[in-house]
Design a protein around this motif. Structure first.
Motif, short mmCIF file in Angstrom:
data_model
loop_
_atom_site.label_atom_id
_atom_site.label_comp_id
_atom_site.label_asym_id
_atom_site.label_seq_id
_atom_site.Cartn_x
_atom_site.Cartn_y
_atom_site.Cartn_z
N ASP A 53 49.89 39.84 46.32
CA ASP A 53 49.06 39.29 47.40
C ASP A 53 49.17 40.14 48.67
OD1 ASP A 53 47.38 37.10 47.03
OD2 ASP A 53 49.08 35.74 46.74
N ARG A 54 50.35 40.70 48.87
CA ARG A 54 50.55 41.53 50.07
C ARG A 54 49.82 42.87 49.94
NH1 ARG A 54 55.55 38.89 50.16
NH2 ARG A 54 56.60 40.44 48.87
N ARG A 55 49.63 43.30 48.69
CA ARG A 55 49.04 44.61 48.44
C ARG A 55 47.52 44.55 48.25
NH1 ARG A 55 50.99 49.29 45.05
NH2 ARG A 55 53.04 48.45 45.47
N TRP A 56 47.07 43.49 47.55
CA TRP A 56 45.67 43.42 47.15
C TRP A 56 45.04 42.09 47.57
CZ3 TRP A 56 47.39 45.02 41.59
CH2 TRP A 56 47.41 46.41 41.49
N THR A 57 43.72 42.00 47.39
CA THR A 57 43.00 40.76 47.63
C THR A 57 42.83 40.04 46.29
OG1 THR A 57 41.75 42.07 49.21
CG2 THR A 57 40.95 39.82 48.79
N LEU A 58 43.57 38.96 46.10
CA LEU A 58 43.51 38.22 44.83
C LEU A 58 42.72 36.93 45.05
CD1 LEU A 58 47.26 38.41 43.65
CD2 LEU A 58 45.45 40.10 43.36
N THR A 59 41.78 36.68 44.18
CA THR A 59 40.97 35.46 44.28
C THR A 59 41.15 34.67 42.99
OG1 THR A 59 39.35 36.76 45.47
CG2 THR A 59 38.65 34.57 44.78
N ASP A 60 41.57 33.39 43.11
CA ASP A 60 41.73 32.56 41.92
C ASP A 60 40.42 32.52 41.14
OD1 ASP A 60 44.38 31.91 42.24
OD2 ASP A 60 43.92 30.29 43.65
N SER A 61 40.54 32.61 39.82
CA SER A 61 39.34 32.65 38.98
C SER A 61 39.28 31.39 38.12
CB SER A 61 39.41 33.88 38.08
OG SER A 61 38.52 33.75 37.01
#
Ligand code: SAM
Length: 334
Positions: free
Chosen positions: A220-228
């Motif tokens: 989460d600190r590195r990338w943009t994660l979106t729950d799927s």
């Protein structure tokens, strides 16, 4: 409806539609978190024949199993496995929706085309690292090149490849973002798995247990994660990674129990049906298969399995504690 075609529904009203069938407990790797170096394998005479595996699969399809995943041990080290795949492939569209395989990939170069020709559309390949030295340390075998060639061969044969990686503290932990980015770059979905306390290994698994909550925070600190909302019919929960344009799954048997939606049963290569990966509840399908009336025996054994399937597993990883179950993942079928 006779008892030979009654749907499989357990005591918690879960419809069982997914069979994970182990065709061998043998493996050509010795992953440290899975088994000891000097693993004791089953005598061959205890293992079900191809005909028995086929017969029990047909009985299961008759009871509403719609998806079969062949596993092991390493399914592709069993010499006649492609014959089984071909026989089960003929049930696709005739009771069976999907036939898949979980493999370590070392033999995929030889078998990818035959799998695709038999109707397999997707394979899961286990790959914990892209670093040859770490691969050797983790699997105790120097086979990374074969695995990567196997993945390429599968893709060329038209198979969709999903990668599974066990997340291991201080081993592949730092490399997971690179592994995920590489996989997404190749068009492969990746699923991370928490290490489970199944069977004795040479060390203590707790040394390398890495909760996926920690991994998710790091990512989460590195990338943009979106729950799927995507679901694959299994326990994985998914996110989309914006930067890599790929999907990432998390299987969290320890930090987030997912048993409420369990739709699966597992059968070992000796025909023991385990109602739960983390439980001891089992019925003996081999005894039924080898009895005087195998069809009735199988029907009764499957009914019994539905009665004993537990509501959930109870995994805990604690220093010095015995594994939740003495049998290894390679026996039950991962
Ligand atoms: N040989 C095949 C393979 O490598 O995929 C199929 C069997 S293997 C037992 C299936 C999966 O279980 C692999 O992804 C492996 O990494 C995983 N596995 C083995 N032992 C495990 C454990 N104790 N906890 C979590 N995953 C484990």
């Amino acid at each position: 409806m006779s008892c030979r075609d009654r749907p499989l529904v357990d005591a918690f009203n879960r419809r069982i539609t997914y069979l994970r069938l182990s065709v061998t407990d043998r493996c050509d790797l010795r992953c440290t978190y899975c088994m000891p170096e000097r693993m004791q394998f089953l005598p061959r005479k205890e293992v079900l024949s191809l005909e028995e595996l086929h017969k029990l699969s047909l009985a299961m399809i008759g009871r509403g199993i719609r998806k079969i995943r062949l596993t092991g041990g390493e399914p592709l080290v069993r010499r006649d496995v492609i014959e089984l795949v071909q026989a089960l492939g003929r049930k696709l569209g005739d009771g069976l929706d999907e036939l898949t395989l979980t493999t370590n990939g070392t033999q995929l170069v030889d078998h990818a085309e035959a799998l695709a020709a038999a109707g397999v559309r997707r394979v899961n390949v286990s790959l914990d690292t892209l670093d040859p030295a770490l691969f050797l340390e983790l699997s105790r075998r120097d086979r990374l090149t074969q695995v990567l060639e196997g993945i390429r061969a599968a893709k060329e044969a038209g198979l969709q490849v999903k990668l599974n990686a066990v997340a291991l503290k201080r081993l592949n932990q730092h490399e997971l973002p690179d592994l995920i980015a590489w996989a997404h770059g190749q068009g492969h979905e990746v699923t991370l798995i928490e290490v489970m306390p199944l069977g004795e290994v040479d060390g203590d698994r707790i040394d390398h247990y890495l909760p996926l909550t920690v991994v998710r925070d790091e990512l989460d600190r590195r990338w943009t994660l979106t729950d799927s909302p995507h679901r694959s019919g299994g326990p994985a929960r998914y996110v989309e990674v914006a930067e890599t344009s790929g999907r990432l799954g998390f299987i969290t048997p320890l930090t987030n129990n997912f048993c409420a939606g369990c739709n699966r049963i597992r059968v070992t290569a000796t025909g023991q049906l385990y109602a739960c990966l983390g439980g001891a509840e089992k019925v003996d399908l081999r005894a039924a298969l080898r009895s005087d009336s195998p069809d009735d025996g199988l029907a009764a054994a499957l009914d019994q399995a539905m009665l004993i399937k537990p509501e959930r597993h109870h995994f805990a990883i604690e220093r010095g504690a015995a594994p939740a179950q003495p049998r290894h993942m390679s026996l039950t079928g991962g």
